[in-house]
Motif scaffolding. Structure first.
Motif, PDB file in Angstrom:
ATOM      1  N   GLY A 110       0.797  -1.220   0.000  1.00  0.00           N
ATOM      2  CA  GLY A 110       0.000   0.000   0.000  1.00  0.00           C
ATOM      3  C   GLY A 110       0.824   1.262   0.000  1.00  0.00           C
ATOM      4  N   PRO A 118      -4.751   1.575  -0.756  1.00  0.00           N
ATOM      5  CA  PRO A 118      -5.339   2.345   0.347  1.00  0.00           C
ATOM      6  C   PRO A 118      -6.683   2.964  -0.014  1.00  0.00           C
ATOM      7  N   LEU A 121      -9.394   0.298  -0.158  1.00  0.00           N
ATOM      8  CA  LEU A 121      -9.744  -0.152   1.188  1.00  0.00           C
ATOM      9  C   LEU A 121     -10.679   0.838   1.870  1.00  0.00           C
ATOM     10  N   ARG A 122     -10.409   2.128   1.715  1.00  0.00           N
ATOM     11  CA  ARG A 122     -11.274   3.128   2.345  1.00  0.00           C
ATOM     12  C   ARG A 122     -12.701   3.040   1.794  1.00  0.00           C
ATOM     13  N   GLU A 164      -0.326   7.695   6.236  1.00  0.00           N
ATOM     14  CA  GLU A 164      -1.341   6.662   6.192  1.00  0.00           C
ATOM     15  C   GLU A 164      -2.391   6.897   7.275  1.00  0.00           C
ATOM     16  N   THR A 169      -6.667   5.364   6.226  1.00  0.00           N
ATOM     17  CA  THR A 169      -6.719   3.942   5.904  1.00  0.00           C
ATOM     18  C   THR A 169      -6.765   3.101   7.161  1.00  0.00           C
ATOM     19  N   TYR A 170      -5.873   3.381   8.114  1.00  0.00           N
ATOM     20  CA  TYR A 170      -5.735   2.490   9.255  1.00  0.00           C
ATOM     21  C   TYR A 170      -6.634   2.825  10.422  1.00  0.00           C
TER      22      TYR A 170
END
Length: 365
Positions: A110, A118, A121-122, A164, A169-170
């Motif tokens: 990513g 990323p 995924l979002r 990030e 994303t996380y």
């Protein structure tokens, strides 16, 4: 967390909550973070999988439980729109439970320049339809994708980047620190009879949950959320990386409470479901503090934190801090100390000497 994540994936996208004008599905994403072997990350996954695979064996095949997040396009490929005669079942039933046992590899992918992972995924966490800027024909309408990753604490800290965090994303993942707390050399797992009995109950619960539309709150649960849960989870006093990592805690607690309610065979979130969800979110926040509490995004503050930890119970004196940061001004050192003291576990105390006591910075855990 494995059980809730897998159950939310199986239930599908019909049950939902409205948070403001946003539709939130039963998608719970987590990073289980623990040491290799003794962390028991894989054991946690296999325990949940064993019961649910017995309940719904058709779901636990490669069509719905793929492994390996190589790219954004690769994830879309699993659930892409396809009305041809050769279309895979996932083209119509777009539920996925993706377990990535080497999430450090995924994080590295990513971070590559130009990676679409990323962004995809979002979108997937939001429950949005997915598309590729590289291939116009690659689209996935109404996917329902839950992701669970395994990673060690060392890999997690090494891979994490402020960009990030800021990109969001996380903070879509709940960080769950896990470790072995007992040594059981003779463990043989649950008996087949117990697993079969549990599976029968889960089969009924998950089949019924999939037919629910909008999930409701009981008055007591909504009062608890508004008066206590929301203010507590909206507190960003920790600042820095911790605040960024837990930025979605308030809406996330509603998602978790929804899955708890559906797994409890009801379409209404009760006070008990909300309290259970709140405790899980508190544990996720504590995990983030434990894993990232000495990481601020400022290399100088990180350097000071490392030195204070290394000093042990004696603490770090002002003179030692001055020598640590040569050519720095007193104002700069005061700023670094103030930012360090905003982090969990660090304190300023008076240390006795042969004469006047001196002030030191210490780590109290």
């Amino acid at each position: 967390m494995n059980l809730l994540s897998a159950a939310g994936a199986i239930i599908g996208r019909r049950p939902h909550l409205m948070i403001g004008n946003d539709r939130h599905p039963t998608l719970l994403w987590a990073l289980t973070i623990g040491p290799t072997s003794s962390g028991r990350k894989g054991s946690a996954t296999s325990t949940a999988r064993r019961v649910l695979a017995e309940a719904l064996p058709d779901f636990f095949g490669p069509e719905h439980t793929p492994r390996g997040l190589n790219s954004g396009e690769g994830l879309i490929e699993y659930v892409r729109d396809d009305d041809s005669e050769e279309a895979s079942p996932a083209s119509f039933d777009k539920r996925l439970w993706v377990v990535e046992s080497e999430y450090a590899v995924t994080m590295s992918r990513g971070r590559r320049e130009g990676s679409s992972l990323p962004g995809v995924l979002r979108q997937a966490w939001d429950g949005d339809s997915l598309g590729s800027m590289i291939r116009d024909s690659l689209k996935a309408t109404d996917p329902h994708i839950a992701i669970l990753g395994h990673i060690t604490p060392e890999e997690f800290r090494a891979k994490m980047q402020d960009s990030e965090m800021a990109g969001g994303t996380y903070n879509r993942f709940l960080p769950i620190f896990c470790h072995r707390n007992l040594i059981l050399p003779g463990s043989r797992g649950a008996s087949p009879e117990l697993v079969a009995n549990l599976a029968a109950g889960w089969r009924t619960v998950l089949d019924d949950a999939a037919r629910v539309e909008q999930v409701k709150f009981s008055p007591a649960a909504w009062e608890l959320y508004c008066d206590q849960v929301y203010p507590a989870l909206s507190d960003d006093s920790a600042g820095g990386v911790i605040a960024q990592f837990t930025a979605r805690a308030a809406p996330y607690v509603q998602r978790v409470a929804m899955v708890y309610a559906l797994c409890d065979h009801t379409d209404t979130i009760s006070e008990a479901h909300m309290r259970a969800a709140w405790q899980l979110l508190n544990y996720a926040r504590a995990s983030a503090v434990h894993l990232l509490g000495d990481t601020t995004g400022d290399p100088k503050v990180n350097k000071l934190a490392e030195a204070v930890r290394a000093a042990g119970p004696d603490g770090l004196t002002a003179d030692q801090i001055r020598r640590l940061f040569k050519n720095s001004t007193r104002a700069e050192r005061d700023r670094l100390a103030a930012e360090l003291l905003d982090l969990p576990g660090y304190a300023r105390r008076q240390k006795a000497t042969g004469g006047r006591p001196t002030t030191v910075l210490t780590y109290v855990g």
